[in-house]
Structures are given as C-alpha cells and as structure tokens.
Design a protein around this motif. Sequence first.
Motif, short mmCIF file in Angstrom:
data_model
loop_
_atom_site.label_atom_id
_atom_site.label_comp_id
_atom_site.label_asym_id
_atom_site.label_seq_id
_atom_site.Cartn_x
_atom_site.Cartn_y
_atom_site.Cartn_z
N UNK A 79 0.83 -1.21 0.00
CA UNK A 79 0.00 0.00 0.00
C UNK A 79 0.86 1.26 0.00
N UNK A 80 1.97 1.23 0.75
CA UNK A 80 2.89 2.37 0.75
C UNK A 80 3.50 2.56 -0.62
N UNK A 81 3.91 1.46 -1.26
CA UNK A 81 4.50 1.54 -2.60
C UNK A 81 3.52 2.14 -3.60
N UNK A 82 2.25 1.75 -3.50
CA UNK A 82 1.23 2.31 -4.40
C UNK A 82 1.06 3.81 -4.16
N UNK A 83 1.09 4.20 -2.90
CA UNK A 83 0.96 5.63 -2.58
C UNK A 83 2.17 6.41 -3.11
N UNK A 87 17.80 -12.54 -0.28
CA UNK A 87 17.24 -12.82 -1.61
C UNK A 87 15.73 -12.57 -1.62
N UNK A 88 15.04 -13.00 -0.59
CA UNK A 88 13.59 -12.79 -0.53
C UNK A 88 13.24 -11.33 -0.31
N UNK A 89 14.07 -10.62 0.45
CA UNK A 89 13.87 -9.18 0.61
C UNK A 89 13.95 -8.49 -0.74
N UNK A 90 14.96 -8.86 -1.54
CA UNK A 90 15.10 -8.24 -2.86
C UNK A 90 13.92 -8.58 -3.77
N UNK A 91 13.41 -9.79 -3.67
CA UNK A 91 12.27 -10.16 -4.50
C UNK A 91 11.05 -9.31 -4.15
N UNK A 92 10.85 -9.03 -2.89
CA UNK A 92 9.72 -8.20 -2.51
C UNK A 92 9.99 -6.72 -2.79
N UNK A 93 11.25 -6.31 -2.77
CA UNK A 93 11.57 -4.95 -3.22
C UNK A 93 11.17 -4.78 -4.67
N UNK A 94 11.44 -5.80 -5.49
CA UNK A 94 11.06 -5.71 -6.91
C UNK A 94 9.54 -5.63 -7.04
N UNK A 95 8.83 -6.40 -6.25
CA UNK A 95 7.37 -6.31 -6.26
C UNK A 95 6.92 -4.91 -5.90
N UNK A 96 7.55 -4.32 -4.87
CA UNK A 96 7.19 -2.96 -4.46
C UNK A 96 7.45 -1.96 -5.58
N UNK A 97 8.58 -2.11 -6.28
CA UNK A 97 8.89 -1.20 -7.39
C UNK A 97 7.87 -1.33 -8.50
N UNK A 98 7.46 -2.55 -8.81
CA UNK A 98 6.47 -2.73 -9.86
C UNK A 98 5.11 -2.17 -9.45
N UNK A 99 4.75 -2.34 -8.19
CA UNK A 99 3.50 -1.74 -7.71
C UNK A 99 3.57 -0.22 -7.81
N UNK A 100 4.72 0.34 -7.45
CA UNK A 100 4.89 1.79 -7.54
C UNK A 100 4.75 2.25 -8.99
#
Length: 210
Positions: free
Chosen positions: A34-38, A175-188
């Motif tokens: 939700x933060x990434x979308x904002x 590695x999993x942190x980075x995978x979720x960072x990528x998800x956050x970037x794509x959501x953004x």
Amino acid sequence: MSAPNTAATVGTSIAQEHLDVLSEALRDFGPAAETAARWGVALATALTSGARLLAVGNGGSAAQAQHLTAEIVGRYQRDRQAFSAVALHTEPSALTAIVNDFGIEEMFARQVEAHGRPGDVCVLMSTSGRSPNMVAAARRARTRGLRTWALTGPGPNPLADAADEAVTVRCPVSASVQELHLAALHIMCEAMDDELTRVPPQPRWSGSGL
C-alpha cells in the motif's frame, strides 16, 4: 541410479524452502504494498511537475535501482512521456573519483548533492538498511530538500530512520527481501501509470522551442 533421484530430491527441497520463506514474508507485505502504491501516485505528480528521480543501491539493489530508472525513462506498461530518472551507480568515472577523493561513504551522497534539487525524489534500496554509503545518501537527500524513500529489510534500521518514509520487509533472507523490493517497485510503477492517466501533462519548460 540413485544419484539423479537424490539430486532431484535436494533440488525440490531447496525450491520449497525458498518458496516457504517468500510466502512467509508475503503474509506481512500488505502495508508495504500500500505504501509503494501511494509512492507511485506521489511520483506521478512529482515527475509531471518537472522533478527527477534518483535511485540508489549496492550490488543486487543497484541492479534494481537501474531497473526502476529504466521503467521511468522508458515505460512500465503504458505509453506515456519520458521522465528523468538516474541510477547513481552508473557513472563509473564520477563514482571512482568520489571514492578515491572523499571515501566510500560519499560515493552516492556527493552525487545526490550534485544532481538533486528540492522536490526531486530519491529512492534508496538496501536489504540490510545498514550500509553507511546509503545512509549518508539519504541524509544528504533530505538536507537538499529531496523526498526520500527507502526500501530495506527488517526494521528498524539506520536507512529507514534516515529516510522520510520506508518500506521494510520482515524477512531474514536477503534474496527474498530483494524479491519483494522488486514487487514494491512494480506496484509503484503501476500506480504511477494509473495516476498519469488522470493527471494531464504539465508544461516542463517555456520558450519558443527554437
């Protein structure tokens, strides 16, 4: 004949363990998403007003910083105007000169000082949130009037504390942190694209055009 079966069993076990760690981290990822979308909505407003994005990271996070700027300068999914975005690790001559003359902690902070302007956005990515050069860049960005967002691993950590806002991923595996960072970037990026369909383009300069 048992070796192939053993290798397959080991491979399946490793794969399942990785997916289990990622699934566990995803359970707590809703507020971060939700933060990434904002952030994406805010980024659309900033970029259409003439701001630029500075992206910062070390190692794998540097690759993600460059991925983000490619989405901004090029496109994510929808055709739209180009925007200014720079990944600060991509200037090797400047980077090596800064490290040589000022030390490794200044490698990104000095570039933020050089390129950043009030109203710009600085996105910093670190799986640990403890890299001194990242923390220095975040602090410099804030003193220069940049909106400063951090994506890190588990909080609290120094980078999250130094930024205006942070997405922290509660997971012990980088590695999993980075995978979720990528998800956050794509959501953004997706939220930015969506917002750009609602916001009419703003003039970015004036003059005759000659």
